[in-house]
Design a protein around this motif. Structure first.
Motif, PDB file in Angstrom:
ATOM      1  N   PHE A  69      40.856  26.719  57.531  1.00  0.00           N
ATOM      2  CA  PHE A  69      40.702  27.858  58.443  1.00  0.00           C
ATOM      3  C   PHE A  69      39.476  27.654  59.331  1.00  0.00           C
ATOM      4  CE2 PHE A  69      39.409  32.192  59.567  1.00  0.00           C
ATOM      5  CZ  PHE A  69      40.622  32.761  59.959  1.00  0.00           C
ATOM      6  N   GLN A  70      38.402  27.128  58.746  1.00  0.00           N
ATOM      7  CA  GLN A  70      37.200  26.871  59.536  1.00  0.00           C
ATOM      8  C   GLN A  70      37.460  25.814  60.605  1.00  0.00           C
ATOM      9  OE1 GLN A  70      33.778  25.498  57.316  1.00  0.00           O
ATOM     10  NE2 GLN A  70      32.370  25.840  59.024  1.00  0.00           N
ATOM     11  N   LEU A  71      38.166  24.774  60.256  1.00  0.00           N
ATOM     12  CA  LEU A  71      38.472  23.720  61.224  1.00  0.00           C
ATOM     13  C   LEU A  71      39.375  24.243  62.342  1.00  0.00           C
ATOM     14  CD1 LEU A  71      38.486  20.790  62.185  1.00  0.00           C
ATOM     15  CD2 LEU A  71      40.323  20.318  60.549  1.00  0.00           C
ATOM     16  N   LEU A  72      40.329  25.104  62.009  1.00  0.00           N
ATOM     17  CA  LEU A  72      41.277  25.611  63.003  1.00  0.00           C
ATOM     18  C   LEU A  72      40.662  26.654  63.936  1.00  0.00           C
ATOM     19  CD1 LEU A  72      44.397  26.010  60.707  1.00  0.00           C
ATOM     20  CD2 LEU A  72      44.150  24.343  62.560  1.00  0.00           C
ATOM     21  N   THR A  73      39.618  27.339  63.471  1.00  0.00           N
ATOM     22  CA  THR A  73      39.014  28.406  64.285  1.00  0.00           C
ATOM     23  C   THR A  73      37.683  28.002  64.909  1.00  0.00           C
ATOM     24  OG1 THR A  73      37.902  29.329  62.334  1.00  0.00           O
ATOM     25  CG2 THR A  73      40.092  30.225  62.893  1.00  0.00           C
ATOM     26  N   GLY A  74      36.992  27.006  64.330  1.00  0.00           N
ATOM     27  CA  GLY A  74      35.675  26.619  64.833  1.00  0.00           C
ATOM     28  C   GLY A  74      34.579  27.576  64.405  1.00  0.00           C
ATOM     29  N   CYS A  75      34.846  28.428  63.421  1.00  0.00           N
ATOM     30  CA  CYS A  75      33.844  29.408  62.965  1.00  0.00           C
ATOM     31  C   CYS A  75      32.700  28.731  62.202  1.00  0.00           C
ATOM     32  CB  CYS A  75      34.499  30.424  62.027  1.00  0.00           C
ATOM     33  SG  CYS A  75      35.500  31.634  62.857  1.00  0.00           S
ATOM     34  N   ARG A  76      31.576  29.416  62.150  1.00  0.00           N
ATOM     35  CA  ARG A  76      30.509  29.034  61.228  1.00  0.00           C
ATOM     36  C   ARG A  76      30.942  29.447  59.819  1.00  0.00           C
ATOM     37  NH1 ARG A  76      28.371  31.554  65.708  1.00  0.00           N
ATOM     38  NH2 ARG A  76      26.991  30.256  67.004  1.00  0.00           N
ATOM     39  N   GLY A  77      30.509  28.679  58.827  1.00  0.00           N
ATOM     40  CA  GLY A  77      30.902  28.988  57.455  1.00  0.00           C
ATOM     41  C   GLY A  77      30.508  30.390  57.033  1.00  0.00           C
ATOM     42  N   GLY A  78      29.271  30.801  57.397  1.00  0.00           N
ATOM     43  CA  GLY A  78      28.796  32.127  57.007  1.00  0.00           C
ATOM     44  C   GLY A  78      29.584  33.257  57.631  1.00  0.00           C
ATOM     45  N   GLU A  79      30.239  32.986  58.771  1.00  0.00           N
ATOM     46  CA  GLU A  79      31.055  34.019  59.405  1.00  0.00           C
ATOM     47  C   GLU A  79      32.350  34.242  58.636  1.00  0.00           C
ATOM     48  OE1 GLU A  79      29.587  33.258  64.025  1.00  0.00           O
ATOM     49  OE2 GLU A  79      31.427  32.305  63.309  1.00  0.00           O
ATOM     50  N   ILE A  80      32.742  33.270  57.820  1.00  0.00           N
ATOM     51  CA  ILE A  80      33.983  33.395  57.045  1.00  0.00           C
ATOM     52  C   ILE A  80      33.693  33.920  55.634  1.00  0.00           C
ATOM     53  CG2 ILE A  80      35.990  32.169  56.127  1.00  0.00           C
ATOM     54  CD1 ILE A  80      35.628  30.120  58.380  1.00  0.00           C
TER      55      ILE A  80
END
Length: 437
Positions: A266-277
């Motif tokens: 999910f992080q790779l697909l969205t480009g989010c920071r880990g802490g945001e997830i």
């Protein structure tokens, strides 16, 4: 000549109510019921019809500390002459006295202020100029740790002291240019980046408190040869190598803990920071919860992110499938990816895919892929980077939700396509590629 003589003035005594006597042109004497005699100058500044009044600083009289009649008349004449030339001397004098009083107050307050105390006050009261918001919790924690001694681990190992701990107990007003240089030189033994970061924070604290250090090597007015040049912050991107991207994606689909693997996917697909997830309890950052995911429209809104704004994720089909799977049959307040430590799973994926990517490297990977597939303006918004300093993006270029979703979908399709391509070792061994999952 004054309109009244000293003897004539002395005949006027205090009354039940205050009253005024005109002593000279523009000069009055106010006699209060308690006998206090105040000198008032009336004047109009050139270009203004408003008559103003200024109280002279000394009481009228012939005694010590009092102002005599002749002196009062001369002072009134001087003020009125300046006013005719357009100079409001009383207003200027009042401003000067206020500034001096504020400076004295600041000096008194800072007299016993150490670097540590100054930094803590800065962290507590600093507000951003553009929106008045305080520093983020993580930024506060990072700054405060700079003046703390290193902790001792359970095994007895002493960790490094904070970056500014060497200066923590020094008085802020007693800091010298040599103190700053010595601290910088000491930190360079750790790393250039840490040394520069500490100096940036120290400079901000000194400026916020209005402290001027003679020959300050961090000051704008210091000669270039005597100045510490702080390198601009640089990232150190470590994305998945393009030729290993497909192997990483395939390995993540077979990981022992699919919850942790899906978090990384999910992080790779969205480009989010880990802490945001997954959030961060230390800094009170909330994780994504089941109720935050709108599966009907494929959207997640991240609240109060690193740049102090909300960030809207418009999920690609692949990301929505992952989110929907973890929402199914669960309550709205449950965490979307209930993980405590997913690093073992990432280590397992890396071993299988022969990669070395870490958490933030997945964001780097997303950005590296998107940079070749979408416009720079779209990528900035997908990564939730501020566009405040970019006039074109900040004031002229708008991106619709459809355009943003298309950007995320383009990146996701690229990753999925990479998983269908053979790795170099597959090509050498002649192995058939696995069928799409």
């Amino acid at each position: 000549m004054p309109l009244l003589t000293v003897r004539a003035i002395e005949t006027h005594k205090a009354k039940a109510k205050p009253y005024k006597l005109t002593l000279d042109r523009g000069l009055q004497l106010r006699i209060a019921p308690d006998g206090v005699r105040t000198l008032l100058v009336r004047y109009s500044v050139k270009g203004s019809d408003v008559e103003r009044q200024y109280r002279l600083p000394q009481e009228y009289g012939e005694g010590p500390g009092q102002m005599k009649l002749a002196t009062a008349c001369a002072e009134a004449a001087r003020i009125r002459a300046l006013a005719r030339d357009g100079v409001d001397w009383p207003a200027q004098e009042e401003a000067r006295l206020r500034a001096e009083a504020a400076e004295r107050e600041q000096m008194d307050r800072q007299e016993g202020m150490t670097v540590a105390k100054a930094l803590r006050e800065y962290v507590d009261k600093k507000r951003r100029a553009k929106d008045g918001l305080p520093l983020k919790a993580r930024t506060k924690a990072d700054y405060l740790a700079m003046v703390e001694p290193g902790e001792t681990t359970k095994t007895g190992k002493k960790l490094a002291d904070g970056l500014l701990f060497q200066l923590a107990d020094k008085l802020l007003l007693k800091l010298t240019s040599d103190d700053i240089r010595d601290q910088y030189s000491s930190l360079l033994k750790r790393s250039q980046r840490q040394a520069d970061y500490a100096m940036q924070v120290l400079r901000a604290v000194m400026r916020w408190h209005g402290v001027v250090v003679p020959g300050n090597p961090l000051g704008r007015d210091t000669a270039g040869r005597d100045r510490i040049v702080l390198a601009p912050a640089k990232g150190n991107p470590a994305p998945i190598p393009p030729e290993r991207l497909g192997a990483w994606w395939r390995a993540s689909g077979k990981a022992p803990s699919q919850v942790a693997a899906d978090y990384y996917r999910f992080q790779l697909l969205t480009g989010c920071r880990g802490g945001e997830i997954h959030g961060d309890k230390r800094y009170n950052y909330p994780p994504i919860r089941v109720g935050d995911v709108d599966c009907d429209v494929g959207k997640v809104v991240l609240r109060d992110t690193k740049n102090r704004s909300d960030h809207k994720l418009l999920l690609a089909r692949q990301a929505l499938e992952i989110a929907a799977k973890h929402c199914a049959g669960r309550k709205p307040d449950e965490v979307l990816f209930p993980i405590t430590d997913a690093r073992k799973t990432l280590k397992w994926i890396n071993a299988k895919a022969k990669t070395h990517v870490q958490g933030h490297g997945l964001r780097d990977t997303f950005a590296s892929i998107a940079e070749e597939l979408v416009s720079g303006g779209l990528l900035k918004r997908m990564l939730n980077h501020s566009v405040a300093g970019d006039v074109t993006l900040g004031h002229y270029v708008g991106k619709s939700e459809a355009q943003l979703r298309s950007g995320w979908q383009t990146v996701a399709d690229f990753i999925e396509a990479a998983a269908q391509q053979p790795t170099p070792e597959d090509t050498r061994s002649g192995e058939a590629m696995p069928r799409p999952e």
